[in-house]
Write a protein that holds these residues in place. Structure first.
Motif, PDB file in Angstrom:
ATOM      1  N   ILE A 227       0.843  -1.200   0.000  1.00 16.09           N
ATOM      2  CA  ILE A 227       0.000   0.000   0.000  1.00 16.09           C
ATOM      3  C   ILE A 227       0.879   1.252   0.000  1.00 16.09           C
ATOM      4  O   ILE A 227       0.636   2.208  -0.748  1.00 16.09           O
ATOM      5  N   TYR A 228       1.925   1.234   0.831  1.00 15.61           N
ATOM      6  CA  TYR A 228       2.830   2.385   0.904  1.00 15.61           C
ATOM      7  C   TYR A 228       3.672   2.498  -0.356  1.00 15.61           C
ATOM      8  O   TYR A 228       4.036   3.604  -0.773  1.00 15.61           O
ATOM      9  N   GLN A 229       3.977   1.373  -1.001  1.00 14.28           N
ATOM     10  CA  GLN A 229       4.697   1.422  -2.277  1.00 14.28           C
ATOM     11  C   GLN A 229       3.852   2.110  -3.347  1.00 14.28           C
ATOM     12  O   GLN A 229       4.362   2.927  -4.129  1.00 14.28           O
ATOM     13  N   PHE A 230       2.580   1.788  -3.375  1.00 14.91           N
ATOM     14  CA  PHE A 230       1.691   2.389  -4.373  1.00 14.91           C
ATOM     15  C   PHE A 230       1.664   3.914  -4.256  1.00 14.91           C
ATOM     16  O   PHE A 230       1.511   4.619  -5.264  1.00 14.91           O
ATOM     17  N   ARG A 231       1.820   4.419  -3.046  1.00 13.68           N
ATOM     18  CA  ARG A 231       1.754   5.868  -2.826  1.00 13.68           C
ATOM     19  C   ARG A 231       2.943   6.602  -3.434  1.00 13.68           C
ATOM     20  O   ARG A 231       2.868   7.802  -3.691  1.00 13.68           O
ATOM     21  N   VAL A 232       4.060   5.886  -3.643  1.00  5.41           N
ATOM     22  CA  VAL A 232       5.253   6.513  -4.232  1.00  5.41           C
ATOM     23  C   VAL A 232       5.695   5.742  -5.469  1.00  5.41           C
ATOM     24  O   VAL A 232       6.884   5.683  -5.785  1.00  5.41           O
ATOM     25  N   ALA A 238      11.280   4.704 -10.741  1.00  8.78           N
ATOM     26  CA  ALA A 238      12.317   5.510 -11.392  1.00  8.78           C
ATOM     27  C   ALA A 238      13.627   5.504 -10.616  1.00  8.78           C
ATOM     28  O   ALA A 238      14.636   6.036 -11.087  1.00  8.78           O
ATOM     29  N   SER A 239      13.636   4.897  -9.446  1.00  9.59           N
ATOM     30  CA  SER A 239      14.816   4.928  -8.591  1.00  9.59           C
ATOM     31  C   SER A 239      15.853   3.895  -9.019  1.00  9.59           C
ATOM     32  O   SER A 239      15.569   2.703  -9.084  1.00  9.59           O
ATOM     33  N   ALA A 240      17.075   4.375  -9.261  1.00 12.29           N
ATOM     34  CA  ALA A 240      18.158   3.462  -9.605  1.00 12.29           C
ATOM     35  C   ALA A 240      18.516   2.576  -8.416  1.00 12.29           C
ATOM     36  O   ALA A 240      18.858   1.400  -8.585  1.00 12.29           O
ATOM     37  N   ALA A 241      18.433   3.125  -7.220  1.00 11.42           N
ATOM     38  CA  ALA A 241      18.771   2.347  -6.025  1.00 11.42           C
ATOM     39  C   ALA A 241      17.789   1.191  -5.834  1.00 11.42           C
ATOM     40  O   ALA A 241      18.188   0.094  -5.421  1.00 11.42           O
ATOM     41  N   TYR A 242      16.512   1.432  -6.143  1.00 11.65           N
ATOM     42  CA  TYR A 242      15.503   0.370  -6.050  1.00 11.65           C
ATOM     43  C   TYR A 242      15.876  -0.778  -6.978  1.00 11.65           C
ATOM     44  O   TYR A 242      15.773  -1.961  -6.608  1.00 11.65           O
ATOM     45  N   VAL A 280      10.564   4.246   2.527  1.00 14.76           N
ATOM     46  CA  VAL A 280       9.295   4.127   1.812  1.00 14.76           C
ATOM     47  C   VAL A 280       8.110   4.243   2.774  1.00 14.76           C
ATOM     48  O   VAL A 280       7.050   4.766   2.421  1.00 14.76           O
ATOM     49  N   TRP A 281       8.303   3.782   4.015  1.00 14.21           N
ATOM     50  CA  TRP A 281       7.218   3.883   5.006  1.00 14.21           C
ATOM     51  C   TRP A 281       6.833   5.335   5.260  1.00 14.21           C
ATOM     52  O   TRP A 281       5.691   5.621   5.661  1.00 14.21           O
ATOM     53  N   VAL A 282       7.770   6.261   5.071  1.00 15.35           N
ATOM     54  CA  VAL A 282       7.473   7.672   5.318  1.00 15.35           C
ATOM     55  C   VAL A 282       7.450   8.482   4.020  1.00 15.35           C
ATOM     56  O   VAL A 282       7.582   9.696   4.020  1.00 15.35           O
ATOM     57  N   GLY A 283       7.292   7.775   2.893  1.00 14.18           N
ATOM     58  CA  GLY A 283       7.144   8.467   1.608  1.00 14.18           C
ATOM     59  C   GLY A 283       8.423   8.960   0.987  1.00 14.18           C
ATOM     60  O   GLY A 283       8.403   9.833   0.136  1.00 14.18           O
ATOM     61  N   VAL A 284       9.572   8.407   1.428  1.00 10.61           N
ATOM     62  CA  VAL A 284      10.871   8.859   0.911  1.00 10.61           C
ATOM     63  C   VAL A 284      11.461   7.771   0.025  1.00 10.61           C
ATOM     64  O   VAL A 284      11.619   6.624   0.455  1.00 10.61           O
ATOM     65  N   VAL A 285      11.797   8.135  -1.209  1.00  4.30           N
ATOM     66  CA  VAL A 285      12.462   7.226  -2.142  1.00  4.30           C
ATOM     67  C   VAL A 285      13.777   7.888  -2.533  1.00  4.30           C
ATOM     68  O   VAL A 285      13.779   8.994  -3.075  1.00  4.30           O
ATOM     69  N   ARG A 286      14.880   7.202  -2.271  1.00  9.10           N
ATOM     70  CA  ARG A 286      16.192   7.798  -2.557  1.00  9.10           C
ATOM     71  C   ARG A 286      16.801   7.192  -3.817  1.00  9.10           C
ATOM     72  O   ARG A 286      16.404   6.133  -4.243  1.00  9.10           O
TER      73      ARG A 286
END
Length: 286
Positions: A227-232, A238-242, A280-286
């Motif tokens: 659910i939290y993944q869907f939000r971001v 688009a994240s290279a780190a992901y 990701v839990w707090v909406g941050v994607v690095r």
């Protein structure tokens, strides 16, 4: 004749002696005057030092007062943001997890309470709380949309009210209070025990209601992570780190996100992967 010479010599001696005495008196007076002058100079110097010190203290006190006034001038905006955040929390009660947002707001409030000199600290804290309010408000809106978009019909069928209550309790326990929950056999055609919907709700297969508490908690933490993944999702894909750390696999990321919440599954995650997943839990994607 000799008598006159003697008298003249005596008179001269007296005159010379008087001159010497006067010279000594003048020298003594001059020494006294110099000593008094030196004393006066010392007094003047001490007085100037006291004046300079007092002037310095006054300037420091004035700067402190100016700093306090500058901080006080920006505090009302912070108070207003805290009030708005409180309203957002009230609307989120029983719907979304606000623990992280609450902790961040408390930290911002403590920094403002401790600040006496730098108004920039208060301005930054105000912006932080404003962003937290926006996030909580957005989460509530997503939850409300999820409730409207949930599958039609009852929330359970074969699992019954007790089975549903057990799964519901597990979801609430991992931080999913307010997230829609429905029994369904449609997750991967019935092959998956549970699944998350991009509209913000979770479906579960009836048999998982009989799972152990730990396994059930992990399953709900895993689905809540989706659910939290869907939000971001846009930023995530688009994240290279992901891609490099998780192979672009949302299931692996969900496992690591569950580990962060304290509910590990069978797949291990490194410390770096856990640190990244926690964002990701707090909406941050690095």
């Amino acid at each position: 004749m000799r008598r006159r010479v003697a008298v003249a010599a005596l008179a001269l001696g007296i005159a010379v002696g008087g001159a010497v005495d006067r010279a000594a008196a003048v020298e003594h007076e001059r020494a006294d005057a110099l000593a008094e002058l030196r004393g006066l100079a010392v007094s003047i110097d001490a007085a100037q030092q006291r004046t300079d010190r007092l002037q310095g203290l006054i300037e420091v006190a004035q700067r402190d007062a100016d700093d306090r006034d500058a901080v006080l001038a920006v505090r009302p905006a912070f108070v207003a943001e805290i009030a708005a955040f409180g309203t957002a929390l009230a609307s989120a009660d029983g719907k979304v997890d606000t623990a992280s947002a609450r902790a961040s707001a408390v930290s911002a409030q403590n920094s403002v309470l401790a600040e006496r000199r730098d108004p920039a600290v208060v301005v930054a804290a105000t912006a932080t709380v404003h962003a937290l309010t926006a996030k909580v408000t957005g989460d509530v809106a997503a939850w409300q949309a999820a409730q409207q978009a949930g599958p039609a019909g009852p929330r359970w069928s074969s699992s019954g009210p007790d089975g549903y209550a057990r799964v519901r309790a597990a979801l609430d326990r991992v931080g999913g209070a307010g997230v829609g929950l429905y029994e369904s056999s449609s997750c991967a055609g019935g092959n998956a025990p549970a699944c998350a919907n991009s509209n913000g709700y979770i479906k579960y297969r009836a048999d998982i209601a009989g799972w152990s508490a730990d396994r059930l908690s992990w399953a709900m933490a895993h689905e809540l992570a989706h659910i939290y993944q869907f939000r971001v999702w846009g930023a995530l894909t688009a994240s290279a780190a992901y891609g490099s750390m998780f192979g672009g696999d949302p299931e692996f990321l969900a496992n690591c996100m569950a580990v962060v919440r304290g509910f590990p599954g069978s797949v291990g995650c490194s410390a770096d992967q856990q640190a990244w997943a926690s964002g990701v839990w707090v909406g941050v994607v690095r």
